[in-house]
Design a protein around this motif. Structure first.
Motif, PDB file in Angstrom:
ATOM      1  N   ASP A  31      -7.525   8.903  -2.991  1.00  0.00           N
ATOM      2  CA  ASP A  31      -7.903   9.371  -1.643  1.00  0.00           C
ATOM      3  C   ASP A  31      -7.090  10.559  -1.131  1.00  0.00           C
ATOM      4  O   ASP A  31      -7.626  11.576  -0.726  1.00  0.00           O
ATOM      5  N   ARG A  66      -8.137  14.479  -0.591  1.00  0.00           N
ATOM      6  CA  ARG A  66      -8.089  15.158   0.713  1.00  0.00           C
ATOM      7  C   ARG A  66      -7.218  16.401   0.633  1.00  0.00           C
ATOM      8  O   ARG A  66      -7.506  17.428   1.241  1.00  0.00           O
ATOM      9  N   THR A  76     -20.186   2.917  -5.540  1.00  0.00           N
ATOM     10  CA  THR A  76     -18.948   2.344  -5.034  1.00  0.00           C
ATOM     11  C   THR A  76     -18.638   1.055  -5.786  1.00  0.00           C
ATOM     12  O   THR A  76     -19.544   0.258  -6.043  1.00  0.00           O
ATOM     13  N   ARG A  91      -9.224   4.216  -4.324  1.00  0.00           N
ATOM     14  CA  ARG A  91      -8.816   3.880  -2.961  1.00  0.00           C
ATOM     15  C   ARG A  91      -7.986   2.610  -2.907  1.00  0.00           C
ATOM     16  O   ARG A  91      -8.069   1.851  -1.931  1.00  0.00           O
ATOM     17  N   ASN A 128       0.812  -1.212   0.000  1.00  0.00           N
ATOM     18  CA  ASN A 128       0.000   0.000   0.000  1.00  0.00           C
ATOM     19  C   ASN A 128       0.847   1.265   0.000  1.00  0.00           C
ATOM     20  O   ASN A 128       0.390   2.330  -0.395  1.00  0.00           O
ATOM     21  N   PRO A 137     -10.374  -8.795  -4.910  1.00  0.00           N
ATOM     22  CA  PRO A 137      -9.268  -9.274  -4.066  1.00  0.00           C
ATOM     23  C   PRO A 137      -8.352 -10.217  -4.857  1.00  0.00           C
ATOM     24  O   PRO A 137      -8.825 -11.198  -5.412  1.00  0.00           O
ATOM     25  N   GLU A 192      -6.576  -0.859  -2.743  1.00  0.00           N
ATOM     26  CA  GLU A 192      -7.151  -2.188  -2.528  1.00  0.00           C
ATOM     27  C   GLU A 192      -8.586  -2.135  -2.018  1.00  0.00           C
ATOM     28  O   GLU A 192      -9.240  -3.180  -1.869  1.00  0.00           O
ATOM     29  N   TYR A 193      -9.094  -0.917  -1.717  1.00  0.00           N
ATOM     30  CA  TYR A 193     -10.478  -0.795  -1.256  1.00  0.00           C
ATOM     31  C   TYR A 193     -11.438  -0.427  -2.383  1.00  0.00           C
ATOM     32  O   TYR A 193     -12.633  -0.280  -2.152  1.00  0.00           O
ATOM     33  N   PRO A 202     -15.876  -2.200  -5.439  1.00  0.00           N
ATOM     34  CA  PRO A 202     -14.750  -2.730  -4.661  1.00  0.00           C
ATOM     35  C   PRO A 202     -13.561  -3.018  -5.575  1.00  0.00           C
ATOM     36  O   PRO A 202     -13.708  -2.999  -6.792  1.00  0.00           O
TER      37      PRO A 202
END
Lengths: 314, 314
Positions: free
Chosen positions: A171, A175, A217, A202, A89, A222, A204-205, A219
């Motif tokens: 992300d 911000r 949204t 985001r 990450n 995985p 891995e999210y 995902p």
């Protein structure tokens, strides 16, 4: 319809817990063009140096990408070197050599100017603006950016943001741009800056798409064998924009399907170094992974009659 | 059917960028019981001290929760004090006073033993095992745990994991338990330890449900006014288990809907301190938020005929 992609082409050196590769094909335009090429005709605008291996250009050509806008300049190709830590990450930039990319000045041919779909990869916002000025009348423009432009060229970036349809950032960038840690507040502030829609990636999210009154949204799929996350965000944007250009519609449902195709492309991209996996996909694989996203997100019996099977291939 | 919840009841002191509250009602059993109470009959097993305010017990009673298993012991109630940083994702424990919780020894009445649905909140895995031993024949058992038990009581925890249906933990706990940073690899290793299913909670990124061959992701509902994230994970587990007990089915589609109800409860819970918001919900609000999750995740035209409107209330 086709799509015009403007961005960087680089030779990357990448170190991850699973290996290291030197001088492999990289750059924002490369990843997003290859991802988009599975959905539509792609024309690429970027700059390379005299040392850029011919095999890379011919590889892009074999993917059906129009490389007429790949300008070869005196000097060396843009080089980036980075290392990923165990959890994949966080990454550290070890070296950046802009080389010919420092004087990149995208000039569009009349064919390029006539394109209806445009993806402005992560380059200086002044250059993004210059490309927008050269375009005839695009239907839909998406744009990426990064922390150095948000910090150092904020006014130029804000000027560009007023003229685009979709901003695609991560992300941390969201911000920073909004000066706000809450993702929904940040999204509202960014939409007020001009873009009609906003995608926040985001990692891995997954990713979120914000419209003025809509949220979608998706995902991340995985993946067990993450080898190299480089280019995941650009593959995502390329898949999304390639799909949108293909259907030539930017309504909510098309944007949502595009988001899923973006996540599909990113999920394949991370499983090997550079563009190795991304570059050898088949549309059958892409469609199969898309269906896995359906299985992974469905919770109402909308398609009861079809007897949805939830079992995944993973 | 009803549900039995075993866990902690605490008096929490919480500091966030948006305020501070002292000695408010908290604890894993409190949050999960209140969340579950909107879906089914809840019986709570926990321990409180002589200082536990009667108004809290009567509040739980007003939520329809059976507090016969709330044992009052000599001494003070379990107290926790913590502070959240600006981004609300990281928290620091400032003080923990176990008090009567240190000697918690859950004893089940014959009515409790006969319950068919059981949620074992985050307590010592030996106590969780002792509860399992006392149960007659539950249909479905879910269990939470935390870093201190994973580190210090691993063998006891592994023994408990062999006897449960569902483990509900967060990202960090999953990585620690599996000794692995990749979430899919971690999930496979944890499923191999015994639980039939695994939920990994990811805070503002939502949660994932893993079965042997299934994956389901639910996002978190983006909330602008996050006041206090305490109890979000327990509210999630309570909503999920409350729904499952209500429908008395643990098939894939029920688990998925339960995940969404869990995310609904967590999204309300974080908007005020303690259980203030969670405790005053109406089922109309819960159903409306559930429909927002449908809008937020749908990308195939499964319900074309219904003309899904994507506009959200946020």
């Amino acid at each position: 319809m086709g799509i015009l992609v403007v961005g960087s082409v680089a030779l990357d050196s990448v170190i991850t817990p699973f290996g290291a590769k030197d001088d492999i094909l990289g750059g924002s335009a490369t990843y997003s063009s290859i991802a988009a090429s599975y959905f539509t005709d792609v024309s690429m605008i970027a700059v390379i140096g005299e040392d850029f291996p011919e095999k890379h250009t011919s590889f892009l050509g074999k993917k059906g990408i129009d490389t007429a806008g790949l300008q070869k300049k005196k000097g060396k190709t843009f080089r980036w070197k980075g290392r990923y830590e165990q959890d994949m990450n966080s990454r550290t930039t070890l070296d950046t050599q802009l080389n010919v990319f420092a004087d990149f000045d995208p000039k569009l041919s009349s064919a390029h100017r006539a394109q209806k779909y445009l993806f402005l990869g992560n380059i200086d916002p002044d250059l993004q603006y210059s490309v927008l000025d050269q375009m005839d009348r695009p239907n839909f423009v998406a744009c990426d950016t990064m922390n150095i432009w948000i910090e150092n060229k904020r006014d130029a970036l804000l000027k560009t943001l007023k003229r685009i349809d979709l901003l695609v950032i991560n992300d941390e960038e969201a911000r920073m741009l909004a000066d706000c840690s809450n993702v929904l507040q940040a999204a509202k502030r960014i939409l007020a800056m001009g873009p009609k829609k906003l995608v926040i990636k985001r990692g891995e999210y997954g990713a979120i798409l914000f419209g003025p009154r809509t949220i979608f949204t998706v995902p991340a799929f995985p993946v067990e064998n993450v080898s190299d996350p480089t280019g995941a965000g650009d593959s995502f944007a390329g898949g999304l924009m390639g799909y949108i250009a293909n259907v030539a519609k930017e309504d909510e449902i098309s944007m949502r399907k595009g988001m899923v195709y973006g996540a599909v492309m990113a999920s394949f991209n991370v499983t090997d170094f550079g563009v190795h996996r991304l570059g050898e996909l088949t549309f059958t694989e892409i469609e199969a992974r898309y269906r896995e996203f359906c299985k992974m997100t469905l919770f109402e019996d909308f398609n009861k009659k079809d007897g949805m099977q939830f079992d995944l291939v993973y």
